[in-house]
Motif scaffolding. Structure first.
Motif, PDB file in Angstrom:
ATOM      1  N   UNK A  12       0.817  -1.223   0.000  1.00 47.70           N
ATOM      2  CA  UNK A  12       0.000   0.000   0.000  1.00 47.70           C
ATOM      3  C   UNK A  12       0.846   1.267   0.000  1.00 47.70           C
ATOM      4  N   UNK A  13       2.131   1.110   0.356  1.00 34.07           N
ATOM      5  CA  UNK A  13       3.034   2.254   0.544  1.00 34.07           C
ATOM      6  C   UNK A  13       2.485   3.229   1.567  1.00 34.07           C
ATOM      7  N   UNK A  14       1.765   2.685   2.542  1.00 33.23           N
ATOM      8  CA  UNK A  14       1.145   3.499   3.589  1.00 33.23           C
ATOM      9  C   UNK A  14       1.071   2.690   4.875  1.00 33.23           C
ATOM     10  N   UNK A  15       1.138   3.410   5.983  1.00 33.58           N
ATOM     11  CA  UNK A  15       1.037   2.813   7.307  1.00 33.58           C
ATOM     12  C   UNK A  15       0.225   3.774   8.169  1.00 33.58           C
ATOM     13  N   UNK A  16      -0.504   3.263   9.121  1.00 33.06           N
ATOM     14  CA  UNK A  16      -1.241   4.154  10.007  1.00 33.06           C
ATOM     15  C   UNK A  16      -0.285   4.764  11.032  1.00 33.06           C
ATOM     16  N   UNK A  17      -0.624   5.966  11.451  1.00 29.12           N
ATOM     17  CA  UNK A  17       0.172   6.625  12.486  1.00 29.12           C
ATOM     18  C   UNK A  17       0.154   5.799  13.765  1.00 29.12           C
ATOM     19  N   UNK A  18      -0.973   5.185  14.064  1.00 32.82           N
ATOM     20  CA  UNK A  18      -1.081   4.357  15.267  1.00 32.82           C
ATOM     21  C   UNK A  18      -0.085   3.199  15.229  1.00 32.82           C
ATOM     22  N   UNK A  19       0.075   2.550  14.066  1.00 27.50           N
ATOM     23  CA  UNK A  19       1.031   1.442  13.945  1.00 27.50           C
ATOM     24  C   UNK A  19       2.458   1.928  14.146  1.00 27.50           C
ATOM     25  N   UNK A  20       2.764   3.133  13.654  1.00 29.18           N
ATOM     26  CA  UNK A  20       4.102   3.705  13.859  1.00 29.18           C
ATOM     27  C   UNK A  20       4.325   3.981  15.345  1.00 29.18           C
ATOM     28  N   UNK A  35       6.941   6.894   1.854  1.00 26.93           N
ATOM     29  CA  UNK A  35       5.931   6.239   2.687  1.00 26.93           C
ATOM     30  C   UNK A  35       4.906   7.272   3.123  1.00 26.93           C
ATOM     31  N   UNK A  36       3.640   6.901   3.068  1.00 24.24           N
ATOM     32  CA  UNK A  36       2.573   7.764   3.590  1.00 24.24           C
ATOM     33  C   UNK A  36       2.176   7.256   4.973  1.00 24.24           C
ATOM     34  N   UNK A  37       2.138   8.163   5.933  1.00 25.45           N
ATOM     35  CA  UNK A  37       1.664   7.848   7.277  1.00 25.45           C
ATOM     36  C   UNK A  37       0.271   8.451   7.394  1.00 25.45           C
ATOM     37  N   UNK A  64      10.170  14.245   6.934  1.00 24.47           N
ATOM     38  CA  UNK A  64       8.836  14.667   6.531  1.00 24.47           C
ATOM     39  C   UNK A  64       8.939  15.505   5.270  1.00 24.47           C
ATOM     40  N   UNK A  65       8.129  15.166   4.262  1.00 28.59           N
ATOM     41  CA  UNK A  65       8.111  15.904   3.003  1.00 28.59           C
ATOM     42  C   UNK A  65       6.919  16.843   2.952  1.00 28.59           C
ATOM     43  N   UNK A  66       5.732  16.330   3.331  1.00 26.41           N
ATOM     44  CA  UNK A  66       4.516  17.125   3.236  1.00 26.41           C
ATOM     45  C   UNK A  66       3.433  16.505   4.112  1.00 26.41           C
ATOM     46  N   UNK A  76      -5.598  12.437   7.520  1.00 27.11           N
ATOM     47  CA  UNK A  76      -4.431  13.285   7.314  1.00 27.11           C
ATOM     48  C   UNK A  76      -3.253  12.393   6.933  1.00 27.11           C
ATOM     49  N   UNK A  77      -2.543  12.763   5.887  1.00 30.22           N
ATOM     50  CA  UNK A  77      -1.400  11.995   5.410  1.00 30.22           C
ATOM     51  C   UNK A  77      -0.119  12.794   5.626  1.00 30.22           C
ATOM     52  N   UNK A  78       0.843  12.163   6.242  1.00 32.56           N
ATOM     53  CA  UNK A  78       2.193  12.729   6.365  1.00 32.56           C
ATOM     54  C   UNK A  78       3.063  11.928   5.395  1.00 32.56           C
ATOM     55  N   UNK A  79       3.591  12.589   4.389  1.00 31.79           N
ATOM     56  CA  UNK A  79       4.407  11.912   3.396  1.00 31.79           C
ATOM     57  C   UNK A  79       5.863  11.988   3.823  1.00 31.79           C
ATOM     58  N   UNK A  80       6.490  10.815   3.882  1.00 32.10           N
ATOM     59  CA  UNK A  80       7.849  10.680   4.401  1.00 32.10           C
ATOM     60  C   UNK A  80       8.778  10.198   3.298  1.00 32.10           C
ATOM     61  N   UNK A  81      10.066  10.557   3.420  1.00 35.07           N
ATOM     62  CA  UNK A  81      11.099  10.102   2.497  1.00 35.07           C
ATOM     63  C   UNK A  81      12.266   9.570   3.332  1.00 35.07           C
TER      64      UNK A  81
END
Length: 83
Positions: A12-20, A35-37, A64-66, A76-81
C-alpha cells in the motif's frame, strides 16, 4: 488498515500513524524510499497523531516531506522520504 504487516505496508506504501507510534511494524525491511503515514483521529487529533508519528520516524532515518488531508474521510497523510 487492520493488522498491518511489512508486506501490507509495502504493497500500500502506507502505514497508520497508530502502527508507527505503537511500533507494530519494523520499517527497516520497507523496500521503498517514500511512505505515507495516515492518521485517522477525531478533530485536530489527526494533526497531532500524524506529526508525532513523523517525529518518531525522523529518529530512524525518515524525513517529513509534506502533510495533507486526503479524501472524504478527512484522513491526514504525512508523506515521508527515507534519507
Amino acid at each position: 488498515m487492520p493488522h498491518e504487516t511489512i508486506e501490507s505496508v509495502a504493497r500500500a506504501r502506507a502505514i497508520t500513524a497508530a502502527a508507527v507510534l505503537h511500533q507494530q511494524v519494523d520499517l527497516r525491511a520497507y523496500p521503498h524510499r517514500h511512505l505515507a503515514v495516515v492518521a485517522y483521529a477525531a478533530g485536530g487529533d489527526s494533526v497531532s497523531q500524524a506529526l508525532a508519528a513523523a517525529d518518531h520516524l525522523s529518529y530512524t532515518g525518515w524525513e517529513l516531506v509534506n502533510v495533507t488531508q486526503v479524501g472524504s474521510n478527512r484522513a491526514l497523510h504525512a508523506f515521508m522520504r527515507r534519507r
